[in-house]
Design an enzyme around this catalytic site. Structure first.
Site, mmCIF file in Angstrom:
data_model
loop_
_atom_site.group_PDB
_atom_site.id
_atom_site.type_symbol
_atom_site.label_atom_id
_atom_site.label_comp_id
_atom_site.label_asym_id
_atom_site.label_seq_id
_atom_site.Cartn_x
_atom_site.Cartn_y
_atom_site.Cartn_z
ATOM 1 N N ASP A 166 0.846 -1.183 0.000
ATOM 2 C CA ASP A 166 0.000 0.000 0.000
ATOM 3 C C ASP A 166 0.886 1.239 0.000
ATOM 4 O O ASP A 166 1.792 1.356 0.837
ATOM 5 C CB ASP A 166 -0.891 0.012 1.245
ATOM 6 C CG ASP A 166 -2.363 -0.046 0.908
ATOM 7 O OD1 ASP A 166 -2.777 0.719 0.025
ATOM 8 O OD2 ASP A 166 -3.092 -0.839 1.515
ATOM 9 N N ASP A 297 -3.313 4.246 -2.243
ATOM 10 C CA ASP A 297 -4.452 4.612 -1.418
ATOM 11 C C ASP A 297 -4.994 5.984 -1.815
ATOM 12 O O ASP A 297 -4.237 6.944 -1.978
ATOM 13 C CB ASP A 297 -4.012 4.622 0.050
ATOM 14 C CG ASP A 297 -5.157 4.824 1.004
ATOM 15 O OD1 ASP A 297 -6.031 3.940 1.077
ATOM 16 O OD2 ASP A 297 -5.182 5.873 1.685
ATOM 17 N N GLU A 352 -6.562 3.170 -5.962
ATOM 18 C CA GLU A 352 -7.858 3.112 -5.286
ATOM 19 C C GLU A 352 -8.680 4.264 -5.841
ATOM 20 O O GLU A 352 -8.365 5.434 -5.612
ATOM 21 C CB GLU A 352 -7.703 3.248 -3.772
ATOM 22 C CG GLU A 352 -9.040 3.146 -3.052
ATOM 23 C CD GLU A 352 -8.955 3.473 -1.565
ATOM 24 O OE1 GLU A 352 -9.827 3.006 -0.807
ATOM 25 O OE2 GLU A 352 -8.036 4.213 -1.162
ATOM 26 N N HIS A 425 -10.783 -4.325 3.057
ATOM 27 C CA HIS A 425 -10.681 -3.966 4.471
ATOM 28 C C HIS A 425 -11.586 -2.800 4.853
ATOM 29 O O HIS A 425 -11.727 -2.505 6.040
ATOM 30 C CB HIS A 425 -9.229 -3.609 4.805
ATOM 31 C CG HIS A 425 -8.749 -2.396 4.077
ATOM 32 N ND1 HIS A 425 -8.551 -2.375 2.710
ATOM 33 C CD2 HIS A 425 -8.444 -1.140 4.504
ATOM 34 C CE1 HIS A 425 -8.143 -1.184 2.342
ATOM 35 N NE2 HIS A 425 -8.068 -0.411 3.406
ATOM 36 N N ASP A 426 -12.177 -2.129 3.886
ATOM 37 C CA ASP A 426 -13.041 -0.981 4.147
ATOM 38 C C ASP A 426 -14.524 -1.301 3.978
ATOM 39 O O ASP A 426 -15.344 -0.381 3.967
ATOM 40 C CB ASP A 426 -12.672 0.176 3.204
ATOM 41 C CG ASP A 426 -11.424 0.924 3.650
ATOM 42 O OD1 ASP A 426 -11.126 0.905 4.852
ATOM 43 O OD2 ASP A 426 -10.752 1.512 2.789
#
Length: 751
Positions: A166, A297, A352, A425-426
């Site tokens: 990330d 990200d 992302e 994960h979100d």
């Protein structure tokens, strides 16, 4: 990479160093599963120039696993996202770590994934579970050491897989050296690394609640240690002026800084070329250590509209698209990143895509743009959000769900590429959010495996999804760990409290999710809302009670922490994740849903994922073939067709029958039986795989020959009747699809 237990398949990797090519191949036998893997050990030539070191892993150097060796190897890859804190704990402290990940690489290899995405492991105060980075060149001590990180990279490559990290560079931690220096003095060179204003310039809200502009509370001690790490802390405002203070020092009456996320995540100023060069140096640091690229990200947010327009707060998702994302210089910055860094490495750039629509996506990922390789869009992850965002959930519409996938496929079909994912994960857990985690848990979990592996794009599996992990039974605010939840609770309390005291002078009191609300005098009565106690005699206390109860209900559906509960490796007390006390609760259904049992059960969700990964890898049409929406807007079915014409299949590296097949994917995304479309009836001989009652065979053979004999799936239809007559116990040519049944048909065509 695939290799049989006693067979050797040697792949050679070319390593460029200036004008010298060194190819070193060593063979290792993995003791955990007896498989032979290729270890490639590139050597650096001494005294390389900086530019030569940047270029040391050029196109074609690394072969790796099943993803192949082509310049666009990432199209054939299958991503597996690891959330390190919750994956595997190797030392009993209740927190997952790097050595824990290494211990499970054999499991991931067996699953068949070949591109591991590692969520942040950098040094961090963990305000946002690692997405607030204090030092980009250090590993957080909870996760391990730099030596252990290097060992992980080496073993991932030795097993024929790749690893991306990330890259979180929209913001840093407020404990990063740059921010401490910037906050300590207006004269600091680091001041221009962030955005500062004397007064709030607009009404922008934070993603995590509250304002996106905050003041530094008190002065900041910007001292650093010998390695440049921050050593100072906040200094009380009454303590006098520090060595870095002077006239320019910030106090509690100081300037405002921008943070689109938490207060401890100040946004970087990408307008400053020094910031961009710092980011590029960080990227080179990790690429030179051997990582294979980055998942970037919130990368569409890096360019800010510095005239600071007010945002339209009526629709949060629209506000993100029009105000926060897609700023005026974002494409300039990404093209510069490509030229400065990515063009010199065989590395993938994954964005992302928050705030990016199918209309604007080609600007980011079309090949001619030279920006990103592909991105994770948000359209389907926002599909069940109301105007208030995540904590304003609404039922999702299957028709819109289908339209999202086809809009994006059409938008990127000619020159771009897409990522296919359904959770991360979100998000809440996939099977709980879009499927049925009760009666039809296994069927809906496996249906989504088929969807993921048969869409055009690079599929991504989030840890635990291959087991069918579900939402956790969070009952109290204290069960949550996410800063987004804590801020939401505090926001409700402050909003109600700001409206004043109740008719009898009462004030909102008690303790909210670990946040003290205060109390005036004794409480006449108490109401307990899952850990939230309020003064029931106050009018505002009653209102707070109602709003917190509503918030808790939304959190039980949509909170990010559902995806962050520990991996369920076994039915043991610590779920095989830890021998200590886990950092967040373990889902009690680990007694039923866990890897140990699924590895032994050929009918498990895990093995269905593994078979679907194998099928995708075997047929070129399922990777790069065209997609056609076939179901005509059916209210329960999702039916699409994959095929590849002569022009697109020429030159494709394909195996058995690749490039000459037409695939029909038909998914019953409902709790009811559904009649198959007429053209799909009586096609038992063309059924490649299904997820119920004996549909696991591939025309009489297995995709993976080692699995011969384990093809029978659980007989979930035995003894059922549709009210129209008895059904065969193991019929594979039924005209009716069971609830959450998925079938993949294939018709061979000759060119």
């Amino acid at each position: 990479m695939r290799s049989c237990m006693f067979g050797l398949q040697i792949c050679r990797r070319k390593v460029r160093r200036i004008q010298v090519e060194i190819t070193i191949v060593s063979i290792r036998l993995d003791a955990s599963d007896g498989r032979v893997a290729n270890r490639i050990t590139p050597k650096k030539k001494e005294n390389n120039s900086a530019m030569d070191q940047q270029k040391h892993r050029t196109e074609g150097e690394r072969t790796g696993g099943s993803a192949g060796t082509s310049p666009e190897w990432w199209k054939q890859a299958v991503i597996y996202q690891i959330y390190p804190r919750s994956f595997m704990d190797s030392n009993g402290d209740g927190i997952g770590d790097l050595n824990g990940i290494r211990s499970k690489l054999g499991y991931l290899q067996r699953l068949g994934v070949d591109l591991l995405w590692l969520s942040p492991v950098y040094d961090s105060p963990n305000d946002d579970n690692g997405y607030d980075i204090r030092d980009y060149r250090a590993i957080h001590e909870e996760f391990g050491t730099m030596e252990e990180m290097e060992a992980l990279i080496e073993e991932v490559h030795a097993r024929g897989m790749r690893l991306v990290m990330d890259l979180v560079v929209n913001h840093t931690s407020d404990e990063h050296r740059w921010f401490r220096e910037a906050a300590a003095s207006r004269e600091s060179p680091s001041r221009e690394y962030y955005f500062w204003e004397r007064e709030k310039p607009n009404n922008w809200p934070s993603f995590f609640g509250g304002d996106a502009w905050s003041r530094v509370e008190g002065r900041v001690d910007a001292r650093v240690d010998s390695e440049g790490r921050s050593q100072g802390g906040r200094v009380d405002a009454d303590a006098g002026k520090g060595s870095n203070g002077g006239e320019g020092a910030n106090s509690e009456e100081g300037d405002y800084y921008l943070h689109l996320f938490s207060k401890k995540q100040p946004d970087l100023n990408w307008e400053n070329p020094n910031v961009r060069q710092e980011v590029y140096d960080i990227m080179r640091f990790w690429l030179d250590k051997g990582v294979d690229g980055f998942r970037m990200d919130v990368i569409p947010l890096i360019s800010k509209r510095t005239d600071w327009p007010d945002a339209d707060l009526r629709d949060f998702n629209r506000m993100v698209e029009e105000t926060y994302a897609n700023g005026p210089r974002v494409h300039e910055f990404l093209q510069e990143m490509r030229r400065e860094v990515l063009d010199h490495y065989d590395a993938v750039a994954i964005g992302e895509g928050i705030g990016v629509t199918h209309r604007t996506a080609p600007l980011y990922v079309n090949r001619s743009r030279k920006e990103l390789d592909f991105l994770f869009h948000f359209d389907h992850t926002f599909i069940d959000h109301g105007p208030g965002g995540r904590f304003d959930p609404v039922p999702y519409d299957l028709q819109e769900f289908k339209r999202v996938f086809f809009r994006w496929d059409r938008a990127l079909a000619e020159e771009g590429w897409n990522a296919i994912y359904l959770d991360n994960h979100d998000c809440a857990r996939l099977v709980s959010r879009f499927g049925n985690d009760g009666e039809h848990w296994r069927e809906s979990a496996t249906l989504f495996a088929m969807l993921l592996m048969t869409m055009r794009g690079t599929p991504a599996v989030y840890q635990g999804t291959e087991l069918g992990m579900t939402n956790a039974p969070f009952e109290r605010f204290e069960d949550f760990r996410d800063v987004e939840v804590m801020n939401a609770v505090e926001g409700v309390r402050k909003r109600i409290d700001s409206q004043g005291r109740g008719k009898d002078g009462g004030r909102v009191g008690g303790r909210v999710g670990g946040i003290d609300g205060g109390s005036d005098g004794e409480m006449d009565s108490e109401m307990d809302v899952a850990g939230v106690i309020t003064d029931a005699s106050a009018e505002n206390g009653k209102k707070l009670h109602r709003e917190l109860a509503s918030l808790l209900k939304a959190l039980q559906v949509a909170a990010r922490d559902h995806a962050r509960t520990p991996m369920q490796w076994s039915a043991s007390e610590g779920a095989g994740f830890t021998t200590g006390s886990p950092w967040i609760l373990i889902n009690p259904n680990k007694n039923r849903i866990h890897a140990e049992a699924q590895l032994e059960d050929p009918d498990s969700v895990f093995h269905f994922y593994r078979r679907m990964i194998g099928i995708r890898r075997e047929y070129a049409e399922l990777v790069t073939g065209s997609m056609e929406w076939m179901d005509g807007g059916h209210t329960q079915l999702f039916w699409y067709r994959r095929s590849q014409d002569r022009s697109t299949c020429r030159g494709t590296d394909r195996s058995v029958g690749g490039g000459g097949n037409v695939f029909d994917v038909v998914l019953n995304m409902s709790d009811e039986e559904v009649l198959l479309p007429e053209s799909l009836r009586n096609r038992d001989d063309e059924l490649l795989i299904g997820n119920v009652a004996g549909l696991g065979s591939v025309r009489g053979r297995r995709v993976d020959e080692r699995d011969r004999g384990d093809v029978g799936l659980r007989d979930d239809r035995k003894g059922q009747s549709d009210g129209r007559g008895q059904r065969g116990a193991t019929s594979t040519n039924s005209d009716w699809l069971q609830p959450w049944e998925a079938r993949l048909f294939v018709t061979s065509e000759s060119f």
